[in-house]
Write an enzyme that holds these catalytic residues in place. Structure first.
Site, PDB file in Angstrom:
ATOM      1  CG  HIS A 205      -0.187   0.343   2.497  1.00 51.54           C
ATOM      2  ND1 HIS A 205       0.575  -0.593   3.152  1.00 51.54           N
ATOM      3  CD2 HIS A 205      -0.070   1.494   3.228  1.00 51.54           C
ATOM      4  CE1 HIS A 205       1.116  -0.052   4.230  1.00 51.54           C
ATOM      5  NE2 HIS A 205       0.749   1.217   4.304  1.00 51.54           N
TER       6      HIS A 205
HETATM    7  C1  UD1 Z   1      -1.635   6.032   5.641  1.00 50.54           C
HETATM    8  C2  UD1 Z   1      -0.244   6.515   6.068  1.00 50.54           C
HETATM    9  C3  UD1 Z   1       0.753   5.379   5.911  1.00 50.54           C
HETATM   10  C4  UD1 Z   1       0.282   4.149   6.647  1.00 50.54           C
HETATM   11  C5  UD1 Z   1      -1.121   3.767   6.211  1.00 50.54           C
HETATM   12  C6  UD1 Z   1      -1.627   2.629   7.050  1.00 50.54           C
HETATM   13  C7  UD1 Z   1       0.316   8.869   5.673  1.00 50.54           C
HETATM   14  C8  UD1 Z   1       1.048   9.826   4.799  1.00 50.54           C
HETATM   15  N1  UD1 Z   1       0.210   7.621   5.226  1.00 50.54           N
HETATM   16  O1  UD1 Z   1      -1.576   5.706   4.258  1.00 50.54           O
HETATM   17  O2  UD1 Z   1       1.986   5.777   6.469  1.00 50.54           O
HETATM   18  O3  UD1 Z   1       1.157   3.085   6.369  1.00 50.54           O
HETATM   19  O4  UD1 Z   1      -1.991   4.896   6.402  1.00 50.54           O
HETATM   20  O5  UD1 Z   1      -2.611   1.894   6.401  1.00 50.54           O
HETATM   21  O6  UD1 Z   1      -0.140   9.247   6.727  1.00 50.54           O
HETATM   22  N2  UD1 Z   1      -9.039   5.306   2.214  1.00 50.54           N
HETATM   23  C9  UD1 Z   1     -10.221   4.609   2.385  1.00 50.54           C
HETATM   24  N3  UD1 Z   1     -10.696   4.452   3.655  1.00 50.54           N
HETATM   25  C10 UD1 Z   1     -10.062   4.956   4.734  1.00 50.54           C
HETATM   26  C11 UD1 Z   1      -8.876   5.663   4.551  1.00 50.54           C
HETATM   27  C12 UD1 Z   1      -8.368   5.825   3.280  1.00 50.54           C
HETATM   28  O7  UD1 Z   1     -10.827   4.129   1.439  1.00 50.54           O
HETATM   29  O8  UD1 Z   1     -10.550   4.756   5.862  1.00 50.54           O
HETATM   30  C13 UD1 Z   1      -8.494   5.478   0.840  1.00 50.54           C
HETATM   31  C14 UD1 Z   1      -8.902   6.801   0.229  1.00 50.54           C
HETATM   32  O9  UD1 Z   1      -9.057   6.580  -1.134  1.00 50.54           O
HETATM   33  C15 UD1 Z   1      -7.685   7.667   0.474  1.00 50.54           C
HETATM   34  C16 UD1 Z   1      -6.547   6.659   0.380  1.00 50.54           C
HETATM   35  O10 UD1 Z   1      -7.065   5.458   0.910  1.00 50.54           O
HETATM   36  O11 UD1 Z   1      -7.560   8.700  -0.457  1.00 50.54           O
HETATM   37  C17 UD1 Z   1      -5.290   7.074   1.130  1.00 50.54           C
HETATM   38  O12 UD1 Z   1      -5.571   7.264   2.518  1.00 50.54           O
HETATM   39  P1  UD1 Z   1      -4.522   8.045   3.444  1.00 50.54           P
HETATM   40  O13 UD1 Z   1      -4.964   8.012   4.856  1.00 50.54           O
HETATM   41  O14 UD1 Z   1      -4.222   9.375   2.886  1.00 50.54           O
HETATM   42  O15 UD1 Z   1      -3.182   7.220   3.278  1.00 50.54           O
HETATM   43  P2  UD1 Z   1      -2.901   5.652   3.386  1.00 50.54           P
HETATM   44  O16 UD1 Z   1      -2.499   5.160   2.043  1.00 50.54           O
HETATM   45  O17 UD1 Z   1      -4.004   4.979   4.100  1.00 50.54           O
HETATM   46  N1  UDP Z   2      -3.405  -5.469   9.176  1.00 45.30           N
HETATM   47  C1  UDP Z   2      -4.684  -5.953   9.433  1.00 45.30           C
HETATM   48  N2  UDP Z   2      -5.446  -6.371   8.364  1.00 45.30           N
HETATM   49  C2  UDP Z   2      -5.005  -6.321   7.087  1.00 45.30           C
HETATM   50  C3  UDP Z   2      -3.696  -5.836   6.834  1.00 45.30           C
HETATM   51  C4  UDP Z   2      -2.931  -5.408   7.905  1.00 45.30           C
HETATM   52  O1  UDP Z   2      -5.111  -6.015  10.596  1.00 45.30           O
HETATM   53  O2  UDP Z   2      -5.758  -6.712   6.181  1.00 45.30           O
HETATM   54  C5  UDP Z   2      -2.580  -4.976  10.316  1.00 45.30           C
HETATM   55  C6  UDP Z   2      -1.256  -5.690  10.501  1.00 45.30           C
HETATM   56  O3  UDP Z   2      -1.405  -6.780  11.378  1.00 45.30           O
HETATM   57  C7  UDP Z   2      -0.357  -4.601  11.083  1.00 45.30           C
HETATM   58  C8  UDP Z   2      -0.955  -3.313  10.581  1.00 45.30           C
HETATM   59  O4  UDP Z   2      -2.237  -3.641  10.034  1.00 45.30           O
HETATM   60  O5  UDP Z   2      -0.396  -4.590  12.501  1.00 45.30           O
HETATM   61  C9  UDP Z   2      -0.081  -2.706   9.524  1.00 45.30           C
HETATM   62  O6  UDP Z   2      -0.703  -1.614   8.981  1.00 45.30           O
HETATM   63  P1  UDP Z   2      -0.347  -1.030   7.552  1.00 45.30           P
HETATM   64  O7  UDP Z   2       0.357  -2.052   6.752  1.00 45.30           O
HETATM   65  O8  UDP Z   2      -1.601  -0.455   7.027  1.00 45.30           O
HETATM   66  O9  UDP Z   2       0.599   0.215   7.920  1.00 45.30           O
HETATM   67  P2  UDP Z   2       2.162   0.361   8.182  1.00 45.30           P
HETATM   68  O10 UDP Z   2       2.554  -0.570   9.278  1.00 45.30           O
HETATM   69  O11 UDP Z   2       2.868   0.083   6.894  1.00 45.30           O
HETATM   70  O12 UDP Z   2       2.301   1.793   8.546  1.00 45.30           O
END
Ligand code: UD1
Ligand code: UDP
Length: 360
Positions: A205
């Site tokens: 992601h």
């Molecule tokens: C964010 C964090 C990343 C983290 C990740 C965990 C930043 C810059 N990035 O990335 O470090 O690893 O969360 O998962 O803070 N969206 C949904 N539902 C939600 C939230 C987001 O559908 O509840 C979709 C939307 O299309 C949105 C996109 O995901 O535009 C990106 O969401 P955003 O919170 O900006 O960043 P992540 O990729 O989730």
């Molecule tokens: N995770 C989860 N369900 C999923 C994928 C990930 O519960 O389908 C959990 C995973 O166990 C870990 C956390 O989400 O603890 C990691 O989050 P993510 O990869 O979104 O963010 P990052 O750690 O890269 O910031």
């Protein structure tokens, strides 16, 4: 002492859970401020329910947007709450836009900041998370470093030693606390028609991977190659952002099983029974190491070098051939490494240090 716990995304909810549990156990004066950066049930609500966390007192409902839009909205929202509540300390975790905003809002009021998982560096400034981590660390008064390596990085950046506490990573606490519960839960493998140790698990992601068509395509080709070579299912619970980019770029992986993101207990089941994990997630690299499942990281660098050193993880980059080669290499390794992230008491240690309130 009044503590504001700020969180906003899936990994922060999971990794802050042991701290929140400990604050509850000690009947500490605290409240949760949810920024609303994540809002979909399967990235947010499900974790509060499953980890039995108290409801957030505030939810800013900031939602998605560009980096500036999202960070600015959260920054203004947090400042308002902090002015009203006037806590003694703000606790943040990790490296998202939510925590950057939390650190900035607090430090300027000024309110002391405690950063859980401080001192991680990928040295890749193309990652939004790298900027967030550096700034958050330098705004903080209590830096809870998961390892000695993270502490050394902070010292190297001139942060005074009395502000740094090596506590281990709270991910160990949350994995240990939930693994047994996960084993007793309805089996997600059955639901997905998977057999233990006869499938690979993928998460992907990171913005630098999925927002770039060439990189995303290259990784998906690599994963298809792995599936073809080993004749095993490759399951990918896909983050909504990656799903959106896959559709936008018209990418159609041939051999991957796409699924919705799953709850934490189901994900622990999927991780612990996987033959191999391929990921660009920070938390998943750690969990693979803790669960002694080999990991291939689909990135050029990692801020978790401890996993490379103990041998649980390898950096594959994004080339299809390298992804296949690294998968073969990891499958040939002995899974007998020691977890470098602590003994599962990080949450307790963090709260103890805060209650002592002594950081020079
Ligand atoms: C964010 C964090 C990343 C983290 C990740 C965990 C930043 C810059 N990035 O990335 O470090 O690893 O969360 O998962 O803070 N969206 C949904 N539902 C939600 C939230 C987001 O559908 O509840 C979709 C939307 O299309 C949105 C996109 O995901 O535009 C990106 O969401 P955003 O919170 O900006 O960043 P992540 O990729 O989730
Ligand atoms: N995770 C989860 N369900 C999923 C994928 C990930 O519960 O389908 C959990 C995973 O166990 C870990 C956390 O989400 O603890 C990691 O989050 P993510 O990869 O979104 O963010 P990052 O750690 O890269 O910031």
């Amino acid at each position: 002492m009044k503590i504001a716990v700020i969180l906003g995304t899936r990994p922060e909810i999971i990794k802050m859970a042991p701290v929140i549990r400990e604050l509850e156990r000690r009947k500490a004066d605290f409240f949760i401020l949810h920024t609303g950066q994540h809002y979909s049930y399967n990235l947010d609500g499900v974790f509060f329910e499953q980890l039995k966390l108290p409801q957030a007192k505030y939810n800013l409902e900031a939602g998605s947007g560009s980096h500036a839009e999202q960070t600015a909205k959260i920054l203004v929202g947090i400042e308002g709450v902090l002015q009203e509540e006037n806590p003694d300390i703000v606790l943040i975790e990790g490296d998202t836009n939510s925590i950057l905003a939390g650190a900035l809002a607090a430090v300027k009021l000024p309110i002391k900041v405690g950063h859980v998982e401080a001192g991680l560096r990928s040295y890749d400034r193309n990652m939004p998370e790298e900027i967030n981590r550096i700034l958050a660390d330098h705004c903080s008064d209590f830096l809870f470093a998961p390892t000695e390596k993270a502490k050394a990085i902070l010292l190297g950046e001139g942060i005074p030693e009395e502000k740094i506490f090596v506590t281990g990573n709270t991910i160990v606490d949350v994995v240990y606390q939930n693994l047994e519960i996960a084993r007793e839960k309805e089996n997600t493998l059955d639901t997905l028609n998977l057999k233990p140790k006869e499938y690979f698990l993928v998460t992907l992601h990171r913005q630098e991977n999925v927002d770039n068509r060439a990189r995303f395509l290259s990784i998906l080709k690599g994963l298809d190659k792995v599936a073809e070579e080993f004749h095993l299912p490759v399951i990918y619970p896909i983050h909504p952002h990656s799903r959106k980019m896959m559709t936008k770029f018209d990418l159609q992986p041939q051999r991957l099983m796409l699924a919705e993101p799953v709850d934490f207990l189901s994900f622990l089941q999927l991780e612990s029974n996987a033959r191999l994990i391929l990921t660009d997630s920070g938390g998943v690299q750690e969990e693979a190491c803790i669960l002694t499942v080999p990991c291939v990281t689909l990135r050029d660098n990692t801020e978790r070098p401890e996993t490379l050193e103990v041998g649980s993880n390898i950096l594959a980059g994004v080339s299809p051939d390298t992804i296949l080669e690294c998968s073969k290499a990891m499958l040939g390794r002995e899974n007998n490494w020691q977890n470098p992230f602590g003994d599962g008491t990080a949450g307790r240690k963090i709260v103890e240090i805060l209650m002592r309130g002594n950081n020079g």
